[in-house]
Design a protein around this motif. Structure first.
Motif, short mmCIF file in Angstrom:
data_model
loop_
_atom_site.label_atom_id
_atom_site.label_comp_id
_atom_site.label_asym_id
_atom_site.label_seq_id
_atom_site.Cartn_x
_atom_site.Cartn_y
_atom_site.Cartn_z
N GLN A 244 0.94 -1.06 0.00
CA GLN A 244 -0.10 -0.02 0.09
C GLN A 244 0.84 1.34 -0.25
OE1 GLN A 244 -2.78 0.17 3.26
NE2 GLN A 244 -2.75 2.45 3.07
N ALA A 245 0.73 2.08 -0.89
CA ALA A 245 1.32 3.44 -0.99
C ALA A 245 1.09 4.33 0.19
CB ALA A 245 0.95 4.20 -2.28
N GLU A 246 2.17 5.01 0.76
CA GLU A 246 1.87 5.77 1.98
C GLU A 246 0.60 6.71 1.90
OE1 GLU A 246 5.32 7.70 3.29
OE2 GLU A 246 6.45 5.77 3.65
N ASP A 247 0.47 6.98 0.52
CA ASP A 247 -0.65 8.15 0.35
C ASP A 247 -1.91 7.70 0.03
OD1 ASP A 247 0.72 7.92 -1.72
OD2 ASP A 247 0.91 9.82 -2.50
N ALA A 248 -2.02 6.51 -0.16
CA ALA A 248 -3.17 5.75 -0.95
C ALA A 248 -4.09 5.71 0.22
CB ALA A 248 -2.68 4.24 -0.94
N ILE A 249 -5.43 5.75 -0.26
CA ILE A 249 -6.85 5.62 0.31
C ILE A 249 -7.32 4.34 0.45
CG2 ILE A 249 -9.05 6.62 0.56
CD1 ILE A 249 -8.21 9.09 -0.77
N VAL A 250 -7.54 3.73 1.61
CA VAL A 250 -7.79 2.38 1.55
C VAL A 250 -9.32 2.20 1.29
CG1 VAL A 250 -8.21 0.19 3.09
CG2 VAL A 250 -6.05 1.48 3.08
N VAL A 251 -9.78 1.37 0.46
CA VAL A 251 -11.50 1.32 0.32
C VAL A 251 -11.70 -0.18 0.57
CG1 VAL A 251 -13.19 1.16 -1.48
CG2 VAL A 251 -11.70 3.14 -1.19
N ASP A 252 -12.32 -0.49 1.47
CA ASP A 252 -12.80 -1.70 2.00
C ASP A 252 -14.27 -2.24 1.32
OD1 ASP A 252 -13.42 -4.19 2.87
OD2 ASP A 252 -12.61 -3.77 4.89
N GLY A 253 -14.23 -2.95 0.28
CA GLY A 253 -15.34 -3.60 -0.47
C GLY A 253 -15.96 -4.59 0.16
N THR A 254 -15.63 -5.11 1.31
CA THR A 254 -16.11 -6.42 1.64
C THR A 254 -17.84 -6.46 1.90
OG1 THR A 254 -14.28 -6.92 3.13
CG2 THR A 254 -16.42 -8.20 3.78
N ASP A 255 -18.56 -5.13 2.62
CA ASP A 255 -19.71 -5.08 2.80
C ASP A 255 -20.44 -4.00 1.65
OD1 ASP A 255 -19.80 -6.87 4.91
OD2 ASP A 255 -18.94 -5.19 6.06
N MET A 256 -19.57 -3.69 0.62
CA MET A 256 -20.11 -2.73 -0.37
C MET A 256 -20.63 -3.64 -1.79
SD MET A 256 -17.28 0.12 0.49
CE MET A 256 -18.02 1.37 -0.77
N THR A 257 -21.62 -3.27 -2.40
CA THR A 257 -21.70 -3.58 -3.84
C THR A 257 -20.92 -2.87 -4.75
OG1 THR A 257 -23.17 -1.76 -4.56
CG2 THR A 257 -24.35 -3.69 -3.27
N LEU A 258 -20.69 -3.49 -5.91
CA LEU A 258 -19.85 -3.08 -6.74
C LEU A 258 -20.03 -1.60 -7.24
CD1 LEU A 258 -17.51 -3.43 -8.77
CD2 LEU A 258 -19.03 -4.16 -10.80
N ASP A 259 -21.18 -1.33 -7.35
CA ASP A 259 -21.49 0.00 -7.64
C ASP A 259 -21.21 1.29 -6.59
OD1 ASP A 259 -22.53 -0.49 -10.09
OD2 ASP A 259 -24.58 -0.74 -9.49
N GLU A 260 -21.46 0.59 -5.30
CA GLU A 260 -21.11 1.54 -4.30
C GLU A 260 -19.52 1.76 -4.26
OE1 GLU A 260 -24.61 0.34 -1.12
OE2 GLU A 260 -22.74 -0.92 -1.12
N VAL A 261 -18.80 0.83 -4.79
CA VAL A 261 -17.04 0.76 -4.54
C VAL A 261 -16.82 1.95 -5.85
CG1 VAL A 261 -15.08 -0.19 -4.85
CG2 VAL A 261 -16.65 -1.41 -3.72
N ILE A 262 -17.56 1.66 -6.80
CA ILE A 262 -17.21 2.34 -7.75
C ILE A 262 -17.46 4.08 -7.61
CG2 ILE A 262 -17.94 3.12 -10.36
CD1 ILE A 262 -18.40 0.14 -10.72
N ASP A 263 -18.71 3.94 -7.02
CA ASP A 263 -19.20 5.67 -6.68
C ASP A 263 -18.41 6.22 -5.71
OD1 ASP A 263 -21.28 5.12 -8.34
OD2 ASP A 263 -22.83 5.03 -6.45
N ARG A 264 -17.61 5.38 -4.58
CA ARG A 264 -16.81 5.91 -3.50
C ARG A 264 -15.41 6.28 -4.58
NH1 ARG A 264 -14.64 8.22 0.60
NH2 ARG A 264 -13.30 6.88 1.70
N ILE A 265 -15.02 5.60 -5.33
CA ILE A 265 -13.66 6.34 -5.97
C ILE A 265 -13.92 7.21 -6.72
CG2 ILE A 265 -11.78 5.24 -7.39
CD1 ILE A 265 -12.27 2.64 -6.18
N VAL A 266 -15.09 7.22 -7.65
CA VAL A 266 -15.35 8.39 -8.46
C VAL A 266 -15.60 9.66 -7.65
CG1 VAL A 266 -17.27 9.33 -9.90
CG2 VAL A 266 -16.62 6.90 -10.15
N ALA A 267 -16.22 9.50 -6.50
CA ALA A 267 -16.38 10.88 -5.54
C ALA A 267 -14.91 11.33 -5.28
CB ALA A 267 -17.27 10.30 -4.39
N LEU A 268 -14.13 10.34 -4.97
CA LEU A 268 -12.46 10.85 -4.40
C LEU A 268 -11.82 11.27 -5.70
CD1 LEU A 268 -11.77 7.54 -2.54
CD2 LEU A 268 -12.02 9.73 -1.59
N ALA A 269 -12.32 10.90 -6.86
CA ALA A 269 -11.62 11.42 -7.87
C ALA A 269 -11.83 12.78 -8.27
CB ALA A 269 -11.60 10.44 -8.96
#
Length: 217
Positions: free
Chosen positions: A190-215
């Motif tokens: 893991q890069a020191e400045d990376a944001i960890v996203v745990d998709g265990t309890d998330m749907t694929l669309d929720e994970v995508i939306d989370r990363i799009v929002a970060l971007a």
């Protein structure tokens, strides 16, 4: 300036589906670096190279010509002019990719190609792998480290590959994690400045939306 989103993480964490979804949503290009290592492995097997002989792999890999498409809707990968999108997902390549991916000469060759494709991308590109934020694109605009618990990862990978034994898949992923995390050249990290996203309890669309929002932030 090309905006680069680096998505790293272990096998089965959902990197591919997530990365394609993020790229499609943002109108970015997409690069699956894992497919490139699989394509190189396919080429070694086609040549009859012993994948556990690092010197032989290093020598033969210099002759291989890889071409990776960057359309998230229709990602392609070719080795020596052959479309290998399907055969690289088979058991033979899956069982041989780890030793090939640990060869320093292979990693240098493919990292150079990956950086070239990133530089050629117009607007933005989502790049997925295991060493994107740490080695390939350390200056990426956004770095995400995508994880999920071992059971969820095994279940997803088993469904993806049509395998019924999820427990055997969990053990296989654990072995792959150990190899990837402990190799000398560009280990999974893991890069020191990376944001960890745990998709265990998330749907694929929720994970995508989370990363799009970060971007977009």
């Amino acid at each position: 300036m090309t905006h680069v989103i680096a998505i790293d993480g272990p096998s089965g964490s959902g990197k591919s589906s997530t990365s394609r979804g993020v790229a499609s949503t943002l109108g970015y290009a997409y690069l699956d670096t894992g497919a490139m290592y699989r394509a190189m492995t396919w080429a070694m097997l086609q040549r009859g190279v012993d994948v556990h002989d690092a010197e032989a792999v290093a020598s033969a890999s210099a002759e291989v010509v890889l071409a990776s498409g960057t359309d998230p809707q229709h990602p392609t990968i070719e080795a020596d002019g052959v479309d290998v999108s399907e055969p690289i997902r088979g058991d033979e390549v899956t069982g041989a990719v780890s030793p090939v991916a640990t060869v320093p000469e292979v990693r240098r060759q493919l990292v150079d190609l990956q950086r070239k494709l990133i530089a050629e991308a117009v607007g933005g590109i989502v790049v997925e792998g295991r060493d994107i934020g740490t080695v390939v694109a350390p200056d990426a605009s956004l770095k995400v480290y995508l994880v999920a618990d071992p059971v969820a990862r095994a279940r997803r990978r088993a469904l993806e590959l049509g395998v019924e034994d999820a427990e055997a898949m969990r053990e296989a992923l654990a072995r792959r994690d150990a190899i990837d995390s402990n190799r000398k050249t560009a280990p999974l990290a893991q890069a020191e400045d990376a944001i960890v996203v745990d998709g265990t309890d998330m749907t694929l669309d929720e994970v995508i939306d989370r990363i799009v929002a970060l971007a977009q932030r």
